[in-house]
Design an enzyme around this catalytic site. Structure first.
Site, mmCIF file in Angstrom:
data_model
loop_
_atom_site.group_PDB
_atom_site.id
_atom_site.type_symbol
_atom_site.label_atom_id
_atom_site.label_comp_id
_atom_site.label_asym_id
_atom_site.label_seq_id
_atom_site.Cartn_x
_atom_site.Cartn_y
_atom_site.Cartn_z
ATOM 1 N N ARG A 49 0.820 -1.370 0.224
ATOM 2 C CA ARG A 49 0.209 -0.085 0.010
ATOM 3 C C ARG A 49 0.792 1.196 -0.054
ATOM 4 N NH1 ARG A 49 -1.416 1.948 4.709
ATOM 5 N NH2 ARG A 49 -2.162 -0.160 5.476
ATOM 6 N N ASP A 174 -6.496 18.462 -15.347
ATOM 7 C CA ASP A 174 -6.903 17.321 -15.810
ATOM 8 C C ASP A 174 -6.646 16.717 -17.132
ATOM 9 O OD1 ASP A 174 -8.245 14.890 -16.831
ATOM 10 O OD2 ASP A 174 -9.970 14.949 -15.151
#
Ligand SMILES: *Cc1c(COP(=O)(O)O)cnc(C)c1O
Length: 388
Positions: A49, A174
């Protein structure tokens, strides 16, 4: 090294880096955990993780492609945006976003703002008055999406970044629609670049993923810390797959764009096609800005279907080489009806404000032979005409 072209960065990063067997293609490390060499000696990777070799390699490649100092690969594009806002926004602080942003981004910002996590203002970023009024709020964050989805509206990244700087606002772009092959927002002044790697970067419609790249190393450290804390990071297998897809990005984008140009030329000849939206068109409002800030116009386009709504449905149903599906940027061509698909979560009022009507269709032009795509459109228009 830094002068290498994007195609070279995408193909070569990590090649021949395996020191154990000298595998040319770096191996995949699915292991969730990594041994400590000795008591108290913390290894480079301890738990997947927080860090994994496959994810690191993808992060390095994406940071290099966008010209950033760091990248955090996340489990989807939405979680990249969520990681960004979770890291930098506090209650009572503002984020300014485009009113015609990706539907899921709109839902995320709107829903979290309603819970009181922060304040959001959606504006038309091509309207200078709206931008000045928004920046007068001294927002913490500004999100730009250009070209926007689905109307491929273009805004001036450099100008917005300059204005944002005077308000001490951090800017993310984006860049999902163009990829670093056609647009590099950090070179235009952005602090962050966000992607849904689900789209062109992976490019094969078989991995959901995302990334946030930061200009500053310090911001990258904050994002990595929160990425681990919140559990936003991507898996080793997905990272491996995404890097595999990314290897061919430059070549794919070239063909996507060439075919989009042929499809556009064909659409102009069709009576059932009304207004066409694509930044390459001289009539497109953002055309001049697109020419300056982009090195290609991309392969996402939309158009207003000029027949009845019944004819539109027949047209879509008759297509064989454009799958009726959400998402974009894969090798396969897609058609989407934003109002009932990708953007339905926005609700009627917001859809109308964003200019997304019932007659709007969006195409993601894939890598099939352009002549076959055009023949398919031709037969579908023909069938729609018959329903008149
Ligand atoms: C798909 C998309 C997202 C969201 O990414 P997911 O990987 O689906 O979570 C964000 N922005 C744009 C422009 C997109 O097309």
């Amino acid at each position: 090294m830094t002068t290498r072209q994007p195609a070279t960065i995408a193909v070569r990063t990590g090649i021949e880096s395996d020191s154990q067997y000298h595998a040319v293609v770096p191996p995949i490390y699915l292991s969730t955990n990594f041994g400590f060499p000795a008591f108290g000696e913390v290894p480079t990777y301890d738990y997947t993780r927080s860090g994994n070799p496959n994810r690191s390699l993808l992060e390095q490649t994406l940071a290099d492609l966008e010209g950033g100092q760091a990248a955090i690969v996340t489990n989807c594009g939405t979680s990249a945006i969520n990681l960004w806002i979770s890291t930098f926004l506090s209650p009572q602080e503002w984020i300014v976003a485009p009113h015609d942003c990706y539907g899921g981004t709109y839902r995320l910002l709107n829903s979290r703002a309603k819970k009181g996590d922060f304040k959001v203002l959606f504006i038309d970023q091509s309207d200078p008055t709206a931008v000045s009024e928004a920046l007068a709020l001294k927002p913490k964050l500004l999100l730009i999406e250009t070209p926007s989805n689905p109307l491929v509206r273009v805004v001036d990244i450099q100008q917005l970044c300059q204005q944002a700087k005077t308000a001490n606002t951090l800017v993310a772009v984006d860049n999902t629609f163009l990829t670093p092959i056609y647009q590099q927002p950090i070179s235009l002044g952005a602090d962050f670049v966000i992607h849904s790697t689900t789209k062109y970067l992976n490019g094969h419609s078989d991995v959901i993923g995302g990334v946030i790249i930061s200009r500053a190393a310090e911001h990258g450290e904050q994002l990595a810390w929160w990425g681990n804390c919140l559990g936003s990071t991507g898996t080793p297998f997905d990272s491996y797959m995404t890097l595999r897809g990314l290897r061919t990005l430059s070549a794919r984008m070239r063909v996507h764009e060439e075919s989009a140009q042929q499809v556009l030329a064909y659409l102009h000849t069709q009576p059932l096609v009304g207004k066409i939206y694509h930044p390459s068109l001289v009539s497109h409002p953002g055309h001049e800005i697109a020419k300056q800030q982009q090195s290609g116009f991309g392969a996402m386009l939309s158009f207003e279907f000029a027949g009845t709504f019944e004819q539109l449905k027949h047209f879509v149903g008759a297509l064989r080489l454009f799958s009726l599906a959400e998402s974009l940027g894969g090798v396969e061509s897609l058609i989407c009806h934003p109002a009932s698909m990708t953007h339905r979560a926005m609700g009627d009022v917001a859809l109308a404000e964003a200019g997304v009507g019932q007659q709007l269709l969006r195409l993601s032009v894939g890598l099939e032979a352009a002549c076959d795509l055009i023949a398919d459109l031709e037969q579908a228009f023909h069938q729609a005409q018959e329903k008149n």
